[in-house]
Design an enzyme around this catalytic site. Structure first.
Site, PDB file in Angstrom:
ATOM      1  N   LYS A  18       0.648  -1.457  -0.075  1.00 17.84           N
ATOM      2  CA  LYS A  18       0.090  -0.261   0.494  1.00 17.84           C
ATOM      3  C   LYS A  18       0.629   1.230   0.439  1.00 17.84           C
ATOM      4  CE  LYS A  18       1.003   0.902   4.624  1.00 17.84           C
ATOM      5  NZ  LYS A  18       1.657   2.200   5.168  1.00 17.84           N
ATOM      6  N   PRO A 104       8.462  -4.451  -0.760  1.00 16.98           N
ATOM      7  CA  PRO A 104       9.959  -4.201  -0.643  1.00 16.98           C
ATOM      8  C   PRO A 104       9.770  -4.323   0.700  1.00 16.98           C
ATOM      9  CG  PRO A 104      10.355  -3.171  -2.345  1.00 16.98           C
ATOM     10  CD  PRO A 104       8.481  -3.241  -2.024  1.00 16.98           C
ATOM     11  N   GLY A 112       5.042  -6.661   5.335  1.00 18.38           N
ATOM     12  CA  GLY A 112       4.652  -8.120   6.442  1.00 18.38           C
ATOM     13  C   GLY A 112       2.843  -8.093   6.975  1.00 18.38           C
ATOM     14  N   ALA A 114       0.252  -7.416   4.432  1.00 22.06           N
ATOM     15  CA  ALA A 114      -0.753  -7.923   3.325  1.00 22.06           C
ATOM     16  C   ALA A 114       0.263 -10.113   3.513  1.00 22.06           C
ATOM     17  CB  ALA A 114       0.560  -7.817   1.911  1.00 22.06           C
ATOM     18  N   ASP A 145      -2.049  -2.425   9.990  1.00 16.06           N
ATOM     19  CA  ASP A 145      -2.111  -2.342   8.144  1.00 16.06           C
ATOM     20  C   ASP A 145      -3.227  -3.854   7.712  1.00 16.06           C
ATOM     21  OD1 ASP A 145      -1.428   0.105   8.316  1.00 16.06           O
ATOM     22  OD2 ASP A 145       1.160  -0.445   7.275  1.00 16.06           O
TER      23      ASP A 145
END
Length: 309
Positions: A18, A104, A112, A114, A145
């Protein structure tokens, strides 16, 4: 939770990194977390997670960003997601986890998170559990997140960023991402922002209200209007810790990016382009820039976590 199964075959799921189109950071609360108002956009940088039934849990990381910096034990967010799913539902399966990393590492893009979201969707599929509300509840306990990685698209986040509301958006956004030769710790960037504000060297956030400019631009599909309103409160703190970020940002401005935006706590920088041709031109110019490790072209918004056939 009863009636869960365990499929005998591997299940693969995908979630995306994101960028924060708006990131307003308030003061830290008693729990140490800062109040946020943010607008997330999921980008076409996928994390692909495969769960294979096994006698015991394990983690393997492959792909473009498979590095020694990714933990393979219980600190790994994909494994943490599977463990949290077991605890919440009573499912008793064990899995070998393979993570194909294309976001990255430690770049402020939520790779992480995701991984965790993709693992949740995959393990739910293995177990035959279809209650999305339960997955969202588990995601909220894994990190700020993770709920957005589960949801995808574009969303307004409040609180720690996990109180989410979908945002109306038109069109496709073309981004060029420049990954830095250095790395930053999210915790250190927040601490540095607090220090700068205490010292009077950074403004207190006046942006914790609704980010109306960003929301209006998204609804209209006007890229130039969006570029005029994107903002990240953490930019100054990140640059003070890693000055190369400022040089990369300057290169993007000189190359004609519509907007230059730190991704999360950094150090990855996003450059908003007009269209695919403009994005290619920006990428070529940025690849030769000092302080840039890699350049990635991508688009948004991308979908939330989902099983891949």
């Amino acid at each position: 939770m009863t009636g869960l199964r365990s499929l005998p075959t591997p299940v693969t799921a995908r979630a995306h990194g994101k960028i924060n189109l708006h990131l307003g950071v308030g003061d830290a609360g008693a729990d140490g977390y800062h109040e946020l108002v943010t607008v997330f956009e999921a980008l076409g940088t996928p994390e692909t997670v495969t769960l294979t039934p096994a006698a015991q849990d394990s983690v393997e990381v492959v792909g473009r960003y498979a590095t020694a910096g990714v933990p393979l034990d219980e600190r790994n967010l994909a494994l943490a997601a599977v463990s949290a799913f077991r605890e919440r539902t009573g499912w008793d399966g064990r899995v070998a986890i393979t993570i194909d990393k294309n976001v990255p590492v430690a770049g402020g893009m939520g790779g992480g998170s995701a991984d965790a979201a993709a693992a949740l969707v995959a393990v739910a599929h293995l177990a035959g559990m279809t209650d999305r509300a339960v997955l969202t509840e588990i995601a909220e306990g894994l990190g700020a997140d993770v709920p957005f990685a589960l949801l995808g698209g574009i969303a307004l986040g409040r609180g720690r960023g996990d109180d989410l509301t979908r945002v109306l958006s038109r069109g496709t956004h073309h981004w060029v991402l420049a990954t830095s030769t250095g790395q930053l710790s999210t915790t250190e960037v927040y601490a540095r922002l607090d220090d700068l504000r205490h010292e009077g060297e950074a403004e207190d956030s006046a942006r914790l209200g609704e980010p109306e400019g960003v929301l209006t631009a998204l609804a209209s599909g006007d890229v130039e209007k969006l570029a005029a309103h994107v903002h990240n409160d953490m930019t100054e703190a990140a640059v003070s810790l890693l000055p190369d970020i400022a040089r990369v940002m300057d290169e993007g401005r000189r190359a004609g990016a519509h907007a230059v935006l730190l991704s999360g706590s950094g150090p990855t920088v996003g450059f908003l382009a007009q269209d695919a041709k403009h994005a290619l031109e920006l990428a070529v110019l940025l690849e030769a820039s000092r302080g840039v490790r890699e350049v990635v072209r991508t688009t948004g918004p991308a979908p939330g976590a989902h099983v891949v056939d």
